[in-house]
Scaffold this motif. Sequence first.
Motif, PDB file in Angstrom:
ATOM      1  N   GLY A 137       0.784  -1.221   0.000  1.00 36.12           N
ATOM      2  CA  GLY A 137       0.000   0.000   0.000  1.00 36.12           C
ATOM      3  C   GLY A 137       0.813   1.266   0.000  1.00 36.12           C
ATOM      4  O   GLY A 137       0.331   2.310   0.412  1.00 36.12           O
ATOM      5  N   THR A 138       2.055   1.232  -0.433  1.00 36.46           N
ATOM      6  CA  THR A 138       2.889   2.428  -0.422  1.00 36.46           C
ATOM      7  C   THR A 138       3.196   2.965  -1.803  1.00 36.46           C
ATOM      8  O   THR A 138       3.559   4.123  -1.955  1.00 36.46           O
ATOM      9  CB  THR A 138       4.216   2.143   0.296  1.00 36.46           C
ATOM     10  N   ALA A 139       3.107   2.165  -2.825  1.00 38.36           N
ATOM     11  CA  ALA A 139       3.472   2.606  -4.182  1.00 38.36           C
ATOM     12  C   ALA A 139       2.246   3.113  -4.910  1.00 38.36           C
ATOM     13  O   ALA A 139       1.375   2.341  -5.281  1.00 38.36           O
ATOM     14  CB  ALA A 139       4.099   1.459  -4.961  1.00 38.36           C
ATOM     15  N   GLU A 140       2.159   4.431  -5.085  1.00 36.51           N
ATOM     16  CA  GLU A 140       1.001   5.005  -5.757  1.00 36.51           C
ATOM     17  C   GLU A 140       1.064   4.736  -7.250  1.00 36.51           C
ATOM     18  O   GLU A 140       2.125   4.509  -7.822  1.00 36.51           O
ATOM     19  CB  GLU A 140       0.932   6.506  -5.503  1.00 36.51           C
ATOM     20  N   GLU A 141      -0.084   4.823  -7.895  1.00 37.10           N
ATOM     21  CA  GLU A 141      -0.201   4.570  -9.321  1.00 37.10           C
ATOM     22  C   GLU A 141       0.617   5.579 -10.103  1.00 37.10           C
ATOM     23  O   GLU A 141       0.662   6.748  -9.786  1.00 37.10           O
ATOM     24  CB  GLU A 141      -1.668   4.662  -9.729  1.00 37.10           C
ATOM     25  N   THR A 142       1.270   5.101 -11.158  1.00 35.77           N
ATOM     26  CA  THR A 142       2.035   5.959 -12.055  1.00 35.77           C
ATOM     27  C   THR A 142       1.603   5.711 -13.481  1.00 35.77           C
ATOM     28  O   THR A 142       1.124   4.634 -13.820  1.00 35.77           O
ATOM     29  CB  THR A 142       3.545   5.699 -11.935  1.00 35.77           C
ATOM     30  N   GLU A 143       1.786   6.730 -14.326  1.00 40.81           N
ATOM     31  CA  GLU A 143       1.444   6.574 -15.729  1.00 40.81           C
ATOM     32  C   GLU A 143       2.507   5.753 -16.436  1.00 40.81           C
ATOM     33  O   GLU A 143       3.690   5.922 -16.217  1.00 40.81           O
ATOM     34  CB  GLU A 143       1.335   7.945 -16.405  1.00 40.81           C
ATOM     35  N   ARG A 259      -1.397   0.949  -7.497  1.00 37.83           N
ATOM     36  CA  ARG A 259      -2.152   1.351  -6.319  1.00 37.83           C
ATOM     37  C   ARG A 259      -2.766   2.720  -6.533  1.00 37.83           C
ATOM     38  O   ARG A 259      -2.122   3.633  -7.015  1.00 37.83           O
ATOM     39  CB  ARG A 259      -1.247   1.384  -5.095  1.00 37.83           C
ATOM     40  N   LYS A 260      -4.035   2.848  -6.170  1.00 37.33           N
ATOM     41  CA  LYS A 260      -4.741   4.131  -6.289  1.00 37.33           C
ATOM     42  C   LYS A 260      -5.633   4.300  -5.075  1.00 37.33           C
ATOM     43  O   LYS A 260      -6.694   3.690  -4.972  1.00 37.33           O
ATOM     44  CB  LYS A 260      -5.565   4.166  -7.580  1.00 37.33           C
ATOM     45  N   LYS A 261      -5.173   5.108  -4.121  1.00 33.01           N
ATOM     46  CA  LYS A 261      -5.942   5.418  -2.920  1.00 33.01           C
ATOM     47  C   LYS A 261      -6.441   4.149  -2.217  1.00 33.01           C
ATOM     48  O   LYS A 261      -7.619   4.026  -1.876  1.00 33.01           O
ATOM     49  CB  LYS A 261      -7.108   6.344  -3.252  1.00 33.01           C
ATOM     50  N   GLY A 262      -5.543   3.222  -2.016  1.00 35.27           N
ATOM     51  CA  GLY A 262      -5.874   2.018  -1.270  1.00 35.27           C
ATOM     52  C   GLY A 262      -6.444   0.891  -2.095  1.00 35.27           C
ATOM     53  O   GLY A 262      -6.672  -0.207  -1.564  1.00 35.27           O
ATOM     54  N   TRP A 282     -12.954   5.371  -5.894  1.00 35.02           N
ATOM     55  CA  TRP A 282     -12.758   4.648  -7.142  1.00 35.02           C
ATOM     56  C   TRP A 282     -11.998   5.484  -8.147  1.00 35.02           C
ATOM     57  O   TRP A 282     -12.173   6.704  -8.225  1.00 35.02           O
ATOM     58  CB  TRP A 282     -14.108   4.246  -7.747  1.00 35.02           C
ATOM     59  N   ARG A 283     -11.185   4.842  -8.942  1.00 37.26           N
ATOM     60  CA  ARG A 283     -10.539   5.502 -10.063  1.00 37.26           C
ATOM     61  C   ARG A 283     -11.545   5.660 -11.198  1.00 37.26           C
ATOM     62  O   ARG A 283     -12.351   4.762 -11.452  1.00 37.26           O
ATOM     63  CB  ARG A 283      -9.339   4.674 -10.552  1.00 37.26           C
ATOM     64  N   GLU A 284     -11.478   6.773 -11.881  1.00 35.06           N
ATOM     65  CA  GLU A 284     -12.385   6.993 -13.011  1.00 35.06           C
ATOM     66  C   GLU A 284     -12.164   5.923 -14.077  1.00 35.06           C
ATOM     67  O   GLU A 284     -11.031   5.591 -14.416  1.00 35.06           O
ATOM     68  CB  GLU A 284     -12.139   8.378 -13.608  1.00 35.06           C
TER      69      GLU A 284
END
Length: 428
Positions: A137-143, A259-262, A282-284
């Motif tokens: 739960g530490t690595a946020e989503e990247t493009e 990962r995106k906000k949990g 939720w992610r769009e």
Amino acid sequence: MSREIIQDALNGIRDEFITEAGARLGLVAVGAAAVGVTGAASGAVTHPSTLYPLSGSGTAVKTGFGAWLTKGGWIALAAGVLVAVGVAVGAFLLGRGEDIPTVGSGDVTAEQDTSEGASGETADGTEGDTPGGISDGTAEETESETPTETEAETLAPSDFLDYISNGDGTCYVSGDHGGWQNTDIVIPPVSPDGDIVTAIGREAFEGRTITSVVIPDTITHIGSFAFRSCWDLTSINIPDSVVSIGTDAFADSKKVVRRKKGLYYVGDWVVDCDPDLTEVVWREGTKGIAGCAFEDCEKLTSIVIPDGVIFIGDYAFDGCTSMTSIEIPDSVVYLGGHAFSGCRSLTSIVIPNSVTAIESFTFATCTSLMSIVIPDSVVSIGGYVFMGCTELTDIYYTGYRSQWARISKGTFWEPDSDAYTIHDRYVP
């Protein structure tokens, strides 16, 4: 020797398809000839009065090949050597099967390798102790770049794939579990026997040392555990054609998720979440909820599933013991078995009219569930669907009583309450 003569010689050699060694020797010989002729001609023509024999005196070079060359001849000789070097390089390239550009041309045209690799989404991947083993739960989503849906039509299909026919012109694919070595997987849209490939089978690539997967847009289903424990998997595309992803399909495949906000995504599909999640953001563009995605998230109290989600997988919210309410949009067409089993605090739920089947054990042991709305779009209700629902007393049905009677119902589908009432022609 003129530029045109050298070019004609190169073209002649190329046209005869000689070997690499022959190309080098022949073209070096051409270069040597250029040196001799150019040097001698320059020495004789430009400085005829300074030519001396070996025994004479003056400025002529006294040794070796240049004994009869003047200083001007040496300059010409140096130019000839450069020509020879260039010719030798050209011969080397020719021996490798490459095109030789026109001498003196400013535009060099060479054949390019047009083959494409399976490009795709990459991730650093993080270690963790979540139930699904996906991340901490530490690595946020990247493009990042993802493979296109049509790559499987242009890339060569991988070897060692098994195709299991469904007998109706379709088949599902699996990895050959004997001697299977591929690391970059390309699944074709059509099997060697002509069947359309519509699914990736259960446990198809589980535990394999694969790094990338290209999926064609004929695939509609990814089976349970299909890519579980694929530790090195960093790139995969989920085409829009996919409408279901099975239980723990990507469990322990840490590098391929975002990962995106949990929440943890593969493509537009939620495949896991942080176990201590208290609120869902939720992610769009979220399309589906894979099996076991929110399993045992005991701190969740309510969920509003966004419009556009089409699939809620098996065990998706199993064991969410604190969840008191959930809203399901009309876009959802499938509710998986055990999807809400063990949600002990859930008191009521409305099934949207886009759903046609309620699978077995969907609401099993929802001990606080008191009412449910079932639309007349439902044609089947699975076995044990309300097992342990001791408080369920009201079932609201939007159709007529005769329609309710025609619904296919599985073994022991009825609630475990002392009494329940079917309310037909209900208007939500």
